[in-house]
Structures are given as C-alpha cells and as structure tokens.
Design an enzyme around this catalytic site. Structure first.
Site, PDB file in Angstrom:
ATOM      1  N   ARG A  29     -10.389  -0.823  -0.575  1.00  0.00           N
ATOM      2  CA  ARG A  29     -10.405  -0.555  -2.014  1.00  0.00           C
ATOM      3  C   ARG A  29     -11.129  -1.709  -2.720  1.00  0.00           C
ATOM      4  O   ARG A  29     -11.091  -2.854  -2.249  1.00  0.00           O
ATOM      5  CB  ARG A  29      -8.979  -0.455  -2.561  1.00  0.00           C
ATOM      6  CG  ARG A  29      -8.293   0.844  -2.235  1.00  0.00           C
ATOM      7  CD  ARG A  29      -8.841   2.009  -3.080  1.00  0.00           C
ATOM      8  NE  ARG A  29      -8.160   3.262  -2.803  1.00  0.00           N
ATOM      9  CZ  ARG A  29      -8.599   4.220  -1.973  1.00  0.00           C
ATOM     10  NH1 ARG A  29      -9.743   4.075  -1.320  1.00  0.00           N
ATOM     11  NH2 ARG A  29      -7.913   5.337  -1.810  1.00  0.00           N
TER      12      ARG A  29
ATOM     13  N   HIS B 119     -18.984   4.714  -2.707  1.00  0.00           N
ATOM     14  CA  HIS B 119     -17.706   5.260  -2.200  1.00  0.00           C
ATOM     15  C   HIS B 119     -17.939   6.539  -1.378  1.00  0.00           C
ATOM     16  O   HIS B 119     -17.454   7.616  -1.732  1.00  0.00           O
ATOM     17  CB  HIS B 119     -16.734   5.530  -3.357  1.00  0.00           C
ATOM     18  CG  HIS B 119     -15.300   5.587  -2.883  1.00  0.00           C
ATOM     19  ND1 HIS B 119     -14.238   5.162  -3.661  1.00  0.00           N
ATOM     20  CD2 HIS B 119     -14.734   6.012  -1.723  1.00  0.00           C
ATOM     21  CE1 HIS B 119     -13.100   5.334  -2.996  1.00  0.00           C
ATOM     22  NE2 HIS B 119     -13.393   5.854  -1.813  1.00  0.00           N
TER      23      HIS B 119
HETATM   24  N1  LIG Z   1     -13.854   4.108   1.459  1.00  0.00           N
HETATM   25  C1  LIG Z   1     -13.353   5.299   1.671  1.00  0.00           C
HETATM   26  O1  LIG Z   1     -14.065   6.302   1.544  1.00  0.00           O
HETATM   27  C2  LIG Z   1     -11.905   5.447   2.114  1.00  0.00           C
HETATM   28  C3  LIG Z   1     -11.495   6.686   2.648  1.00  0.00           C
HETATM   29  C4  LIG Z   1     -10.185   6.803   3.127  1.00  0.00           C
HETATM   30  C5  LIG Z   1      -9.297   5.717   3.066  1.00  0.00           C
HETATM   31  N2  LIG Z   1      -9.718   4.527   2.521  1.00  0.00           N
HETATM   32  C6  LIG Z   1      -8.798   3.367   2.489  1.00  0.00           C
HETATM   33  O2  LIG Z   1      -8.311   3.079   3.804  1.00  0.00           O
HETATM   34  C7  LIG Z   1      -6.946   2.664   3.698  1.00  0.00           C
HETATM   35  C8  LIG Z   1      -6.233   2.729   5.036  1.00  0.00           C
HETATM   36  O3  LIG Z   1      -5.956   4.073   5.402  1.00  0.00           O
HETATM   37  P1  LIG Z   1      -5.049   4.424   6.691  1.00  0.00           P
HETATM   38  O4  LIG Z   1      -4.870   5.907   6.721  1.00  0.00           O
HETATM   39  O5  LIG Z   1      -5.565   3.739   7.909  1.00  0.00           O
HETATM   40  O6  LIG Z   1      -3.672   3.705   6.259  1.00  0.00           O
HETATM   41  P2  LIG Z   1      -2.369   3.409   7.147  1.00  0.00           P
HETATM   42  O7  LIG Z   1      -2.332   4.311   8.337  1.00  0.00           O
HETATM   43  O8  LIG Z   1      -1.231   3.399   6.214  1.00  0.00           O
HETATM   44  O9  LIG Z   1      -2.618   1.921   7.715  1.00  0.00           O
HETATM   45  C9  LIG Z   1      -2.550   0.787   6.913  1.00  0.00           C
HETATM   46  C10 LIG Z   1      -2.712  -0.438   7.807  1.00  0.00           C
HETATM   47  O10 LIG Z   1      -2.742  -1.621   6.978  1.00  0.00           O
HETATM   48  C11 LIG Z   1      -1.756  -2.545   7.448  1.00  0.00           C
HETATM   49  N3  LIG Z   1      -1.215  -3.314   6.329  1.00  0.00           N
HETATM   50  C12 LIG Z   1      -0.690  -2.876   5.154  1.00  0.00           C
HETATM   51  N4  LIG Z   1      -0.273  -3.897   4.380  1.00  0.00           N
HETATM   52  C13 LIG Z   1      -0.534  -5.019   5.089  1.00  0.00           C
HETATM   53  C14 LIG Z   1      -0.333  -6.404   4.849  1.00  0.00           C
HETATM   54  N5  LIG Z   1       0.245  -6.833   3.716  1.00  0.00           N
HETATM   55  N6  LIG Z   1      -0.717  -7.278   5.800  1.00  0.00           N
HETATM   56  C15 LIG Z   1      -1.283  -6.862   6.962  1.00  0.00           C
HETATM   57  N7  LIG Z   1      -1.502  -5.552   7.256  1.00  0.00           N
HETATM   58  C16 LIG Z   1      -1.131  -4.651   6.333  1.00  0.00           C
HETATM   59  C17 LIG Z   1      -0.686  -1.686   8.071  1.00  0.00           C
HETATM   60  O11 LIG Z   1       0.108  -2.470   8.946  1.00  0.00           O
HETATM   61  P3  LIG Z   1       1.262  -1.795   9.871  1.00  0.00           P
HETATM   62  O12 LIG Z   1       0.513  -1.082  10.973  1.00  0.00           O
HETATM   63  O13 LIG Z   1       2.036  -2.936  10.343  1.00  0.00           O
HETATM   64  O14 LIG Z   1       2.017  -0.848   8.964  1.00  0.00           O
HETATM   65  C18 LIG Z   1      -1.548  -0.627   8.789  1.00  0.00           C
HETATM   66  O15 LIG Z   1      -2.026  -1.134  10.018  1.00  0.00           O
HETATM   67  C19 LIG Z   1      -6.398   3.585   2.608  1.00  0.00           C
HETATM   68  O16 LIG Z   1      -5.238   3.049   2.019  1.00  0.00           O
HETATM   69  C20 LIG Z   1      -7.562   3.645   1.625  1.00  0.00           C
HETATM   70  O17 LIG Z   1      -7.417   2.608   0.673  1.00  0.00           O
HETATM   71  C21 LIG Z   1     -10.988   4.374   2.041  1.00  0.00           C
END
Ligand SMILES: NC(=O)c1ccc[n+]([C@@H]2O[C@H](COP(=O)([O-])OP(=O)(O)OC[C@H]3O[C@@H](n4cnc5c(N)ncnc54)[C@H](OP(=O)(O)O)[C@@H]3O)[C@@H](O)[C@H]2O)c1
Length: 309
Positions: free
Chosen positions: A224, A272
């Site tokens: 983000r 994006h």
């Molecule tokens: N650019 C784009 O087009 C696009 C598209 C889709 C998504 N995104 C972004 O990608 C993000 C991730 O998506 P996802 O589905 O992979 O999410 P997810 O499955 O919820 O995974 C989040 C990861 O971040 C880690 N995390 C969260 N808070 C943390 C902290 N304080 N310190 C260290 N690690 C932390 C979590 O750790 P744990 O494994 O320990 O829980 C997990 O490994 C979304 O939230 C969104 O913002 C961007």
C-alpha cells in the site's frame, strides 16, 4: 433480502450479474439507493463511502472485493459486530508475483541503465551480477507474499521473507517479528513489500529501514502507498543509499501530477496495476461465502479487526 453494493470506485455491473445468477431471490442494490435498510443482509464493498454501512440492523457480513482491508477498516462508522471477509487468493498472487519478478529482473539486469543509454545512443556494457548473488527480501509472507517469494526463488535468487509469525515457506529463509527485521534488511539487496497496511506497518518503508539495507539497494512496493514515507524514499535515492524503486501503490491515488515520484530518475511508477481484482476470478469466492453464511457455516477470509488484516 438484499445485497448492497457499496463502492466509490468500482462499477457494480459484473457483481449485479454474478449475484443475479447465484441468488435470483435476493435483490441487488447500489448505494445510496439502499431500499428498505432492514432488508440488507450482505454488503459488497470496495472503498465504500464513509458511513455508508452504518444503520443496517440486519447486516450479516461485509464482503470486501479485494485482499487489502485497510480502506474498509478506516471507516469510523463501520458496524463493530459484523464480520469483515476479504478475498483470499482469488487470482491475485500470480499477477503480483509476475510484477515483483519483473521488478527484480529489471534491476538485476540493469535495464534502467540500458533504457537511459539508448536515449543517448550509448553502447556500453554494465557490470551485472548473477541471480544467485542478488539477495531479495519479501516483506509479508501471506497468501500473496509467499507466492511472490517462491516465484522469485525459483529463478535462482536467494530469497528471505519477513512476517509476524515466521511461518515457513519452502525454499525461503524466514525472519520473524521485530527482532528479525534488521538481519532480514541487512541481507536484502532488493526489498519487495507485500504487507497489509495496519497501524504497525504504516510508514515501514522509511529512513530507518532503508538505512538498514545494503548501500545501493532497491525497493519494490506492491503493498500500500502509506507503507512508504515519500520524503525518506527520495532522500535515500538522492544520497545513493538506494539505487532505484518501482512503485505500484501510493498514499493518494491517482498519484497527483505534481508529485516528485513522477519525475524522479530512479523511480518507476505504475498505476496500481500489480493485480487488479477481476470479478471472473473472485465472484465464486464471494458467492461461496454468502452461501456458507446462509447455511449457517463459518465463512472464509475472516479479517481479524484487532490485527488489522
Ligand atoms: N498492488 C496491488 O495491486 C495489490 C493487490 C492485492 C493485494 N495487495 C496488498 O497485498 C497485501 C497482502 O495480501 P495477502 O493476501 O498476502 O495478505 P495476508 O495473507 O493477510 O498476509 C499478510 C502477511 O503480512 C504479515 N504481516 C502483517 N503484519 C505484520 C507485521 N506487523 N510485521 C510483520 N509481518 C506482518 C503477515 O504475517 P503472519 O503470516 O505472521 O500473519 C502475513 O505474512 C494486502 O493487504 C494488500 O494491501 C496489493
């Protein structure tokens, strides 16, 4: 019984069709045309107008049409006791991994330099490093981050990942929590951010992080925009601490025309596009969740509101 579509940015058309196919007996309405508010059971949301989900007494679930929930949770009037469900996978990890791999290859194969040289008709070979000498760090090892890390590692790059819990990912060196951050940064020539935006991760791509990386490193942000401290990124690039950045997300989108990122020679801006949510990929998950809730079964992708993701 009504499904309410609530978004400032997405068109309702594909979702209207999907819901008509799956739930012919449910009405589909688009905010602010809510009809009888006590009829609304499900809200499909993406960047909803703040306050639009308040005062819906029979709302059973808020279904977010994306993986990131920061925009939805930032609504102060979001009903407190209604589950928020996000998309899990839904076709997003593959395109995100392609974007990240492209960025890593772009930097490793010196493409930014060659693009510049071409403009000056300059034939000069730059020193290049082998993939195995080019260490990549992936911040966030969730559904998307783990795929990003595996895909880059499969190309021969030594990849480490950083997450809260430190759960293992095959072929990836894993670091966890606050204690694991500095060792992770110190080894990462390219930092790819795929974290969710929470109160703990806001501004994480700032001066302290850049200073902990090897000099001349690179940053790729597909998480983000508010993960980045914009002024710190420019300072790190101008001082040579960082050599380049590829950015897909921004605190304000569209990125304002006057923003310095547009014109910085070491920054690549994309609008994006790393992984847009496609209704064709995600509607089955939304439909499945509504079916589960109708049958009284636990839904998928429940967001932990305290954690923020
Ligand atoms: N650019 C784009 O087009 C696009 C598209 C889709 C998504 N995104 C972004 O990608 C993000 C991730 O998506 P996802 O589905 O992979 O999410 P997810 O499955 O919820 O995974 C989040 C990861 O971040 C880690 N995390 C969260 N808070 C943390 C902290 N304080 N310190 C260290 N690690 C932390 C979590 O750790 P744990 O494994 O320990 O829980 C997990 O490994 C979304 O939230 C969104 O913002 C961007």
């Amino acid at each position: 019984m009504t499904i309410l579509f609530c978004s400032d940015s997405e068109p309702p058309g594909p979702w209207r069709l999907a819901c008509a196919r799956a739930f012919p007996r449910m009405a589909f309405r688009t905010w602010p045309d809510t009809g009888a508010r006590d009829e609304i059971r499900y809200a499909l949301v993406w960047q909803q107008p703040p306050g639009s989900l308040a005062g819906l007494p029979n709302l059973k679930a808020i279904l977010v049409l994306g993986a990131g929930v920061d925009a939805v949770l930032s609504d102060a009037a979001l009903p407190a006791d209604v589950p928020v469900l996000r998309l899990v996978d839904a076709g997003l990890p593959g395109p995100m991994a392609e974007y990240a791999l492209y960025a890593v290859l772009h930097f490793q194969r010196r493409m930014a330099d060659y693009f510049q040289q071409q403009r000056a008709a300059l034939w000069r070979r730059r020193e290049e490093m082998l993939a195995r000498q080019w260490r990549v760090g992936v911040m966030g090892l969730g559904v998307i981050g783990a795929t990003v890390a595996r895909r880059i590692a499969a190309q021969g790059f030594p990849v480490a990942g950083w997450s809260r819990s430190g759960k293992s990912v095959e072929g990836v060196e894993v670091h966890a929590g606050t204690a694991g951050l500095d060792p992770f940064l110190a080894r990462s020539r390219v930092l790819v951010n795929v974290l969710p935006l929470t109160s703990q991760t806001r501004g994480i791509l700032g001066g302290r992080t850049f200073a902990a990386m090897p000099r001349g490193g690179y940053v790729v942000n597909i998480g983000r925009g508010a993960h980045v401290v914009d002024a710190d990124l420019i300072a790190a690039l101008d001082s040579g601490q960082l050599a380049g950045a590829m950015l897909d997300v921004f605190e304000q989108e569209p990125l304002p025309v006057a923003h310095p990122f547009w014109r910085h020679p070491a920054i690549i801006v994309t609008p994006h596009v790393a992984a847009p949510t496609l209704a064709s990929e995600s509607e089955s998950q939304v439909v499945e969740n509504i079916r589960r809730l109708e049958r009284g079964e636990p839904p998928l992708g429940v967001v932990d509101r305290d954690r923020g993701y």
